[in-house]
Design an enzyme around this catalytic site. Sequence first.
Site, PDB file in Angstrom:
ATOM      1  N   GLU A   1     -11.321   2.742  68.049  1.00  0.00           N
ATOM      2  CA  GLU A   1     -10.438   1.612  68.385  1.00  0.00           C
ATOM      3  C   GLU A   1      -9.068   2.061  68.858  1.00  0.00           C
ATOM      4  O   GLU A   1      -8.362   1.319  69.522  1.00  0.00           O
ATOM      5  CB  GLU A   1     -10.228   0.713  67.161  1.00  0.00           C
ATOM      6  CG  GLU A   1     -11.421  -0.095  66.790  1.00  0.00           C
ATOM      7  CD  GLU A   1     -11.189  -0.862  65.488  1.00  0.00           C
ATOM      8  OE1 GLU A   1     -10.026  -1.079  65.094  1.00  0.00           O
ATOM      9  OE2 GLU A   1     -12.195  -1.219  64.865  1.00  0.00           O
TER      10      GLU A   1
ATOM     11  N   HIS B   1     -26.353  -6.068  58.670  1.00  0.00           N
ATOM     12  CA  HIS B   1     -25.667  -7.323  58.995  1.00  0.00           C
ATOM     13  C   HIS B   1     -26.507  -8.555  58.690  1.00  0.00           C
ATOM     14  O   HIS B   1     -26.005  -9.666  58.739  1.00  0.00           O
ATOM     15  CB  HIS B   1     -25.249  -7.339  60.463  1.00  0.00           C
ATOM     16  CG  HIS B   1     -24.284  -6.240  60.789  1.00  0.00           C
ATOM     17  ND1 HIS B   1     -24.709  -5.005  61.233  1.00  0.00           N
ATOM     18  CD2 HIS B   1     -22.940  -6.162  60.701  1.00  0.00           C
ATOM     19  CE1 HIS B   1     -23.654  -4.232  61.417  1.00  0.00           C
ATOM     20  NE2 HIS B   1     -22.570  -4.898  61.096  1.00  0.00           N
TER      21      HIS B   1
ATOM     22  N   TRP C   1      -5.592  -0.018  61.209  1.00  0.00           N
ATOM     23  CA  TRP C   1      -5.635  -1.345  60.593  1.00  0.00           C
ATOM     24  C   TRP C   1      -4.336  -1.689  59.860  1.00  0.00           C
ATOM     25  O   TRP C   1      -4.316  -2.542  58.978  1.00  0.00           O
ATOM     26  CB  TRP C   1      -6.871  -1.448  59.683  1.00  0.00           C
ATOM     27  CG  TRP C   1      -8.149  -1.397  60.481  1.00  0.00           C
ATOM     28  CD1 TRP C   1      -8.257  -1.537  61.850  1.00  0.00           C
ATOM     29  CD2 TRP C   1      -9.486  -1.205  60.015  1.00  0.00           C
ATOM     30  NE1 TRP C   1      -9.567  -1.435  62.237  1.00  0.00           N
ATOM     31  CE2 TRP C   1     -10.355  -1.238  61.130  1.00  0.00           C
ATOM     32  CE3 TRP C   1     -10.045  -1.016  58.744  1.00  0.00           C
ATOM     33  CZ2 TRP C   1     -11.740  -1.084  61.026  1.00  0.00           C
ATOM     34  CZ3 TRP C   1     -11.431  -0.862  58.647  1.00  0.00           C
ATOM     35  CH2 TRP C   1     -12.258  -0.907  59.773  1.00  0.00           C
TER      36      TRP C   1
END
Length: 790
Positions: free
Chosen positions: A641, A730, A597
């Site tokens: 990722e 979520h 990130w």
Amino acid sequence: MSLAAVAVTAATRRPVPTHTLGFPRMGAQRALKFALESFWRGDSTEAELQSTAAQLRQLHWQAQADTGLGFVTVGDFALYDHVANHIQLLGCEPARFGFDGHTHELARYFAMARGVSAQAVAAHEGCSAGCTTPHHTTGQPALEMTKWFDTNYHYLVPEFSAHTQFHLASERLFAEVAEAQALGHRVKAVLLGPLSFLWLGKSKAAGFDRFSLLESLLPVYEAVLARLKAQGVEWVQIDEPILGLDLPDAWRHAFEPSYWQLARSAPKLLLATYFSPLAENLRLACQLPVAGLHVDAVRAPDELVGVADWLPSHKVLSVGIVDGRNIWRTDLDAALQKLRPVADKHQGELWLAPSCSLLHVPFSLEAETQLDAEVKSWLAFAVEKLDELRVLATALSQGEAAVDDELHAARTALAARRASPHVHRATVAARIAAAAPGADQRANAFPARQKAQRARLKLPLLPTTTIGSFPQTAEIRAARAAFKRGALDAAHYQQKMEAEIALAVRKQEALGLDVLVHGEAERNDMVEYFGEQLDGFAFTANGWVQSYGSRCVKPPIIYGDVARPTPMTVAWTQYAQSLTAKPMKGMLTGPLTILQWSFVRDDQPRATTADQIAWAIRDEVCDLEAAGIAIIQIDEPAIREGLPLRRAGWKSYLERATRAFRISASGVRNDTQIHTHMCYSEFNDILPAIASMDADVITIETSRSDMELLQGFGDFRYPNEIGPGVYDIHSPRVPGVQEMAALLEKAAEVVPVEHLWVNPDCGLKTRGWPETEAALRHMVQAAQEVRERL
Ligand code: GLN
Ligand code: ZN
């Protein structure tokens, strides 16, 4: 002068046009973000939104024209997402939204992007209160979003089924072309190619193969291309980034006939590939019936000569020489050295471009007035990258003397970066070099550690815990912002944060959780908090990159060797532990997530930077242990990722990534328990690697898959302890006790119950306290009931 020398000079004295594959959309000051959010709130009209968008396009085209680009790029702009633009262009909006012929294009666009509330659906369909039609009570969820290749940009996933039909359905692209032409620009239009468009979508019905839609999709592409041609567009850049993936044969073999079909009605096509090597598709890409090929010479530098060999001389070779994925100034000398043999070899036209769209880098350095001047001199954002293209093209076509000043400035900056003591810290390299070979291994294997940890922690069967963050209330965010602005002094800030920690501890004790957390009130996000305290990181004021829709992220820049000057979390954790007799879990972000990130330095392998971060985190882990903290969680939600786009690269990535994690985790005693946390839904193909991380406990997201995900861990006989999330964080929905108990029992069928933990899917920072407390109360009760039943 010999004839050969004349020929070489002449060949390199051709003009070298430049272009860009795409440009950031948000604007220098994120004007698009603010215009979108204002429109969504109902504070501005569609006309106002469209006018901001048009102004931005105009500015961005002007920036391209000003640096002498051969064309301006049209079609890369989007109000939300370029794939969503294509869904409308190609007329394949999913039927589930129930659009009729009257719904306005923009309303449909944002409905796909953001979903539709139950109220809006019901009202639209003229339904009365109390109706129970499923989508009238739940609304229509937005299209799924997923990462655009290995970037941090998320696109809206097209949905395909046997009923999908295509037709040319939007004038947007053609209107934008006309807009650019009216401003006097020479236009290159850009389209996502048909094979990549289909590939990136999702088959909605089981057993349906979206590949079967290709035949009906191609005529619509033909129609689009014919329209562009009729508008006088000379070049269309057609992106087929999937040529850099491991493709099934059927897809590979479809390229040639598809492009023969498109070539019939098309303007000149520039086939654009990027993000990863073409490998077995290199010859295919070179031989397709198109007028030019763009290749990513940053991600696949070794293929450049092969491309120059294979590409027929009547075709344009567009070399992606400036890194579109990172923010470093280009080494122009090295770039010229790479380009010259290609210019000699390829007899056709040579174009220069960024490696990929500049969507993935911030707008311009001009806004960075606070950034350290030294670091700033090493960087190039989108606008600066366009200028680098100009310099490179001029040097190639007119000789280096024509851009002597620019080359000199670049050389000076690069030399300064190479020599800077802020980049190279001898102590960091020396420490890593001196590390014992077993530094990435715990002292003993898991069974011995488990025994020691059980003796120390004395936790019940099915211990309950949370993933780290608790609700980030408006008050917490205001306090952090005030502290950053200087409006709140350090002592008051500390008081406020301690009060939040104390509140979180009280609530957790009242709930009866077994392992507590301090709640992460002091953290804005998982990386910034650590980056700000580590050496080697810089932060920009305005270095925003679009993540999805109006959302942008501002990744830190890792420019130098990473070290940890002082403890980062010990004081907060120790304070939290002082308030309770229950074990307090320390909370850190892992090296791979910090790496993933951030913008990462390009002057050493990524793996080296990962190792440096790992050692810094290890220091923190050891300090937490020394402060009496018995459980430490090292989050790695982004480890997956980082996987390379092609399988061939997976093994070595996973070896290095898991090793970096183990370095961060292995400095502690047997009786200190290391947790890790991951939250995504694909584990099965990397389970051996996850197991090799050797965390004592791993918590994962599973509730949405109804524990199915856990099956893989069971089949694999995952050796260590595991906390499959029992509820989805979520949504504000509070699951019932029985629902969670059932999930736990399901989990206990797959994983030995003495290895099971009980926790939510992920952190709770986006939730409010009322639903958080209610859900955790149910969770603790579910654990109790299952314990009793066993
Ligand atoms: N500890 C972090 C939190 O609870 C983990 C977040 C994440 O996995 N993305 O917020
Ligand atoms: Zn998570």
